[in-house]
Design a protein around this motif. Structure first.
Motif, mmCIF file in Angstrom:
data_model
loop_
_atom_site.group_PDB
_atom_site.id
_atom_site.type_symbol
_atom_site.label_atom_id
_atom_site.label_comp_id
_atom_site.label_asym_id
_atom_site.label_seq_id
_atom_site.Cartn_x
_atom_site.Cartn_y
_atom_site.Cartn_z
ATOM 1 N N GLY A 197 8.579 2.132 11.908
ATOM 2 C CA GLY A 197 7.173 1.523 11.347
ATOM 3 C C GLY A 197 6.166 2.374 11.415
ATOM 4 N N SER A 198 6.131 2.847 12.908
ATOM 5 C CA SER A 198 5.075 4.364 13.232
ATOM 6 C C SER A 198 5.090 5.105 11.942
ATOM 7 C CB SER A 198 5.653 5.076 14.299
ATOM 8 O OG SER A 198 7.089 5.679 14.159
ATOM 9 N N ILE A 199 6.245 5.383 11.196
ATOM 10 C CA ILE A 199 5.678 6.607 9.783
ATOM 11 C C ILE A 199 4.887 5.704 8.672
ATOM 12 C CG2 ILE A 199 8.362 5.686 8.643
ATOM 13 C CD1 ILE A 199 6.712 9.914 9.401
ATOM 14 N N SER A 200 5.633 4.940 8.740
ATOM 15 C CA SER A 200 4.702 3.750 7.933
ATOM 16 C C SER A 200 3.575 3.852 7.643
ATOM 17 C CB SER A 200 5.427 2.429 8.163
ATOM 18 O OG SER A 200 6.779 2.309 7.689
ATOM 19 N N VAL A 201 2.847 3.319 9.291
ATOM 20 C CA VAL A 201 1.373 3.468 9.770
ATOM 21 C C VAL A 201 1.235 5.200 9.267
ATOM 22 C CG1 VAL A 201 1.462 1.130 10.960
ATOM 23 C CG2 VAL A 201 1.839 3.030 12.059
ATOM 24 N N THR A 202 1.210 5.742 9.461
ATOM 25 C CA THR A 202 1.319 7.285 9.950
ATOM 26 C C THR A 202 0.417 7.498 8.449
ATOM 27 O OG1 THR A 202 2.124 7.940 11.871
ATOM 28 C CG2 THR A 202 2.310 10.350 9.389
ATOM 29 N N GLY A 203 -0.685 8.187 7.781
ATOM 30 C CA GLY A 203 -1.366 8.332 6.625
ATOM 31 C C GLY A 203 -0.509 9.665 6.134
ATOM 32 N N ASP A 204 -0.714 10.599 6.516
ATOM 33 C CA ASP A 204 -0.303 11.731 6.206
ATOM 34 C C ASP A 204 0.937 12.171 5.807
ATOM 35 O OD1 ASP A 204 1.685 13.588 7.797
ATOM 36 O OD2 ASP A 204 0.504 13.525 9.030
ATOM 37 N N PRO A 205 1.140 13.736 4.798
ATOM 38 C CA PRO A 205 2.370 12.739 3.615
ATOM 39 C C PRO A 205 3.771 13.293 4.726
ATOM 40 C CG PRO A 205 0.355 15.282 3.059
ATOM 41 C CD PRO A 205 0.663 14.204 4.427
ATOM 42 N N ARG A 206 3.679 13.339 5.532
ATOM 43 C CA ARG A 206 4.820 13.110 6.622
ATOM 44 C C ARG A 206 5.515 12.097 6.107
ATOM 45 N NH1 ARG A 206 3.621 15.652 12.574
ATOM 46 N NH2 ARG A 206 1.152 15.344 11.651
ATOM 47 N N ARG A 207 4.627 11.107 6.260
ATOM 48 C CA ARG A 207 5.175 9.173 5.363
ATOM 49 C C ARG A 207 6.029 9.720 4.042
ATOM 50 N NH1 ARG A 207 0.208 9.031 3.006
ATOM 51 N NH2 ARG A 207 0.482 8.441 1.149
ATOM 52 N N LEU A 208 5.931 10.668 3.697
ATOM 53 C CA LEU A 208 6.577 10.157 1.926
ATOM 54 C C LEU A 208 7.978 10.581 1.410
ATOM 55 C CD1 LEU A 208 3.699 12.363 0.258
ATOM 56 C CD2 LEU A 208 3.508 10.443 0.160
ATOM 57 N N ALA A 209 8.289 10.559 2.526
ATOM 58 C CA ALA A 209 9.742 10.985 2.760
ATOM 59 C C ALA A 209 10.175 9.353 3.219
ATOM 60 C CB ALA A 209 10.459 12.043 3.108
ATOM 61 N N ALA A 210 9.737 9.094 3.490
ATOM 62 C CA ALA A 210 10.657 7.002 4.197
ATOM 63 C C ALA A 210 9.461 6.202 3.576
ATOM 64 C CB ALA A 210 9.685 7.634 5.786
ATOM 65 N N GLU A 211 9.208 6.147 2.061
ATOM 66 C CA GLU A 211 8.463 5.212 2.154
ATOM 67 C C GLU A 211 9.404 4.543 0.859
ATOM 68 O OE1 GLU A 211 4.345 6.788 -0.132
ATOM 69 O OE2 GLU A 211 3.350 6.251 1.802
ATOM 70 N N PRO A 212 8.904 3.751 0.838
ATOM 71 C CA PRO A 212 7.878 2.911 1.053
ATOM 72 C C PRO A 212 7.265 1.834 2.353
ATOM 73 C CG PRO A 212 9.523 1.100 0.587
ATOM 74 C CD PRO A 212 10.266 2.434 0.463
ATOM 75 N N GLY A 213 8.894 2.347 3.423
ATOM 76 C CA GLY A 213 8.450 2.239 4.759
ATOM 77 C C GLY A 213 7.645 0.273 4.420
ATOM 78 N N ILE A 214 7.308 -0.124 5.168
ATOM 79 C CA ILE A 214 7.273 -1.081 6.439
ATOM 80 C C ILE A 214 6.396 -2.450 5.394
ATOM 81 C CG2 ILE A 214 8.603 -1.311 8.883
ATOM 82 C CD1 ILE A 214 5.123 -1.515 9.272
ATOM 83 N N PRO A 215 6.307 -3.133 5.111
ATOM 84 C CA PRO A 215 5.577 -4.320 3.813
ATOM 85 C C PRO A 215 3.981 -4.107 5.068
ATOM 86 C CG PRO A 215 7.253 -5.162 4.409
ATOM 87 C CD PRO A 215 7.661 -4.178 5.503
ATOM 88 N N GLY A 216 3.237 -4.151 4.681
ATOM 89 C CA GLY A 216 1.456 -4.167 5.524
ATOM 90 C C GLY A 216 0.657 -3.150 5.972
ATOM 91 N N ALA A 217 1.813 -2.126 5.571
ATOM 92 C CA ALA A 217 0.833 -0.648 6.086
ATOM 93 C C ALA A 217 -0.389 -0.267 5.150
ATOM 94 C CB ALA A 217 2.140 0.047 6.804
#
Ligand code: PMP
Length: 444
Positions: free
Chosen positions: A151-171
């Motif tokens: 959840g917390s990486i999905s609401v993170t905006g910087d590119p560290r999120r990219l490897a975890a995408e698509p992440g949780i819905p609604g972020a």
């Protein structure tokens, strides 16, 4: 003066660590740890006896320095009394710390869920916002970091999120107030959030922001930004969540970053400075109204270590230390000195594009072409192998006896609140010398 850190230069402990323990956020082939053997005040020492000024409080968390004896003692005492009792039992330090947090946080923030990391505090905030509002989207900003789990990486905006995408819905991500590096005016960026909330309809549970952006470059918004953001969120039936994991406990010269702007968020998260990093402890604090909601609605959340007695004892002793030693006021005072000293770096070094911050929380952003404010490195560069010029500046500062964290294109200055003016001078001199590398790497 620094240990030879090429992999064959590792000592036995370093080599063992390298072999058996994952290095975080790193290609493992590039991990080359330096063994640290002790710390005292705002300094720490490696296995070869080299001493460093801790100009970033490790990961912007050692707010009390490395020898806060009251916290050390509280940990030992609680461990002797009983290290662990389940969250369902009441323990004195946890109850007292909950009460203390209600006192030191702004407005009607009053009830706390304890966890063990900033990441978990954010996970709890997301769930609480969803349960309370009955809605399921979270708007956060691109230049943000909120944690490493799903959840917390999905609401993170910087590119560290990219490897975890698509992440949780609604972020959903929004633009941010980055006066130096964005084409958008900071206040203009707020109007986007207003428009986004309107277009999403009545489906957004919360807008989540760091009051002063931390690891994405120490971005201090204009004074009117956060109050207006709260208004916008509430106009659309969304909560305001302030992530104070890095900005809490004196870092900004106030107890919390929200205090700089006289804003009481609906939910506040905190970790790092909560114990001054003496124990892993985090908190998600909610207002009276939100707390009341869960009287007759199930609070479907918890961890084995929610409110671990030893961590809470450390937290209580840490908050009492901030109070008894006047460290929050000190951060403001010494912060002005720090701010003047690092401002001189911008005058002396063409590669320093911007110096900004508040309290003991400052960023030194570098540029390879002043007129275009072009960065030496981006977050994407950081995710690929090899080092950027900013990494080299930090490495050079370490050789000169000062540890300074560097994130993306910015050196992050966030020392213990106990740092002395002499130690600030020493660290600024080390960075001054290290910046020669960046000046030399500038492009015409
Ligand atoms: N939020 C913010 C603003 C942070 O700076 C961090 C960590 N740097 C986190 C959340 C996550 O905290 P942790 O690393 O303790 O999980």
């Amino acid at each position: 003066m620094v240990t030879d850190n090429s992999s064959d230069g590792l000592n036995a402990v370093e080599a063992m660590d390298r072999e058996y323990v994952f290095g975080t956020w790193a290609y493992q082939s590039e991990v080359s740890p330096t063994q640290i053997v002790g710390g005292d005040g705002a300094r720490f020492t490696d296995a070869d006896g080299n001493e460093y000024v801790d100009f970033s409080g490790q990961l912007m968390c050692s707010n009390l320095g490395h020898s806060a004896s009251a916290v050390e003692e509280a940990i030992a005492e609680q461990t002797r009394e009983g290290a662990y009792f389940a969250p369902g039992f009441a323990t004195e330090a946890r109850a007292e710390l909950g009460k203390k947090l209600a006192e030191v946080t702004p407005g009607n923030l009053s009830k706390t869920f304890f966890s063990t990391s900033g990441t978990e505090a954010i996970e709890a905030a997301i769930k609480i916002a969803k349960f309370y509002t009955g809605k399921d989207k979270i708007i956060s900003r691109y230049r943000s970091y909120h944690g490493a789990t799903a959840g917390s990486i999905s609401v993170t905006g910087d590119p560290r999120r990219l490897a975890a995408e698509p992440g949780i819905p609604g972020a959903i991500k929004a633009p941010d107030p980055y006066a130096y590096g964005s084409t958008l005016d900071p206040m203009e960026s707020l109007e986007y959030i207003d428009e986004m909330l309107m277009l999403e309809g009545d489906t957004v549970a919360a807008v989540l922001v760091e009051p002063v952006v931390g690891s994405n470059g120490i971005l201090v918004p204009p004074a009117e930004y956060l109050p207006r953001l709260k208004e916008i969120a509430h106009d659309h039936g969304a909560l305001l969540v302030c992530d104070e994991v890095m900005t809490g406990f004196g870092r900004t010269g106030e107890w919390f970053g929200s205090d700089l702007f006289d804003v009481t968020p609906d939910i506040m998260t905190m970790a790092k400075g909560l114990t001054g990093a003496y124990q892993p402890l985090a908190a998600t604090v909610v207002t009276d109204d939100i707390a009341a909601h869960f009287e007759d609605n199930m609070f479907t959340h918890g961890h084995t270590y929610a409110g671990h007695p030893v961590a809470c004892a450390a937290g209580l002793a840490a908050v009492e230390t901030y109070e008894s030693e006047g460290l929050i006021e000190r951060a403001d005072e010494v912060g002005s000195y720090l701010s003047d000293r690092i401002a001189s770096l911008a005058v002396d070094h063409p590669s320093v594009g911007d110096v900004r911050g508040t309290g003991l929380f400052h960023g030194i952003e570098l540029t390879k072409r002043t007129d275009e404010r072009a960065p030496f490195g981006t977050r994407e560069d950081k995710l690929s192998k090899g080092s950027t010029v900013v990494d080299e500046v930090a490495a050079r500062a370490l050789e000169h006896g000062t540890y300074v964290a560097n994130m993306i294109n910015t050196l992050i200055v966030a020392p213990p609140l106990t740092i002395t003016r002499a130690e600030i001078d020493e660290a600024v001199a080390a960075i001054d010398a290290a910046l020669e590398v960046a000046d030399a790497a500038m492009e015409a």
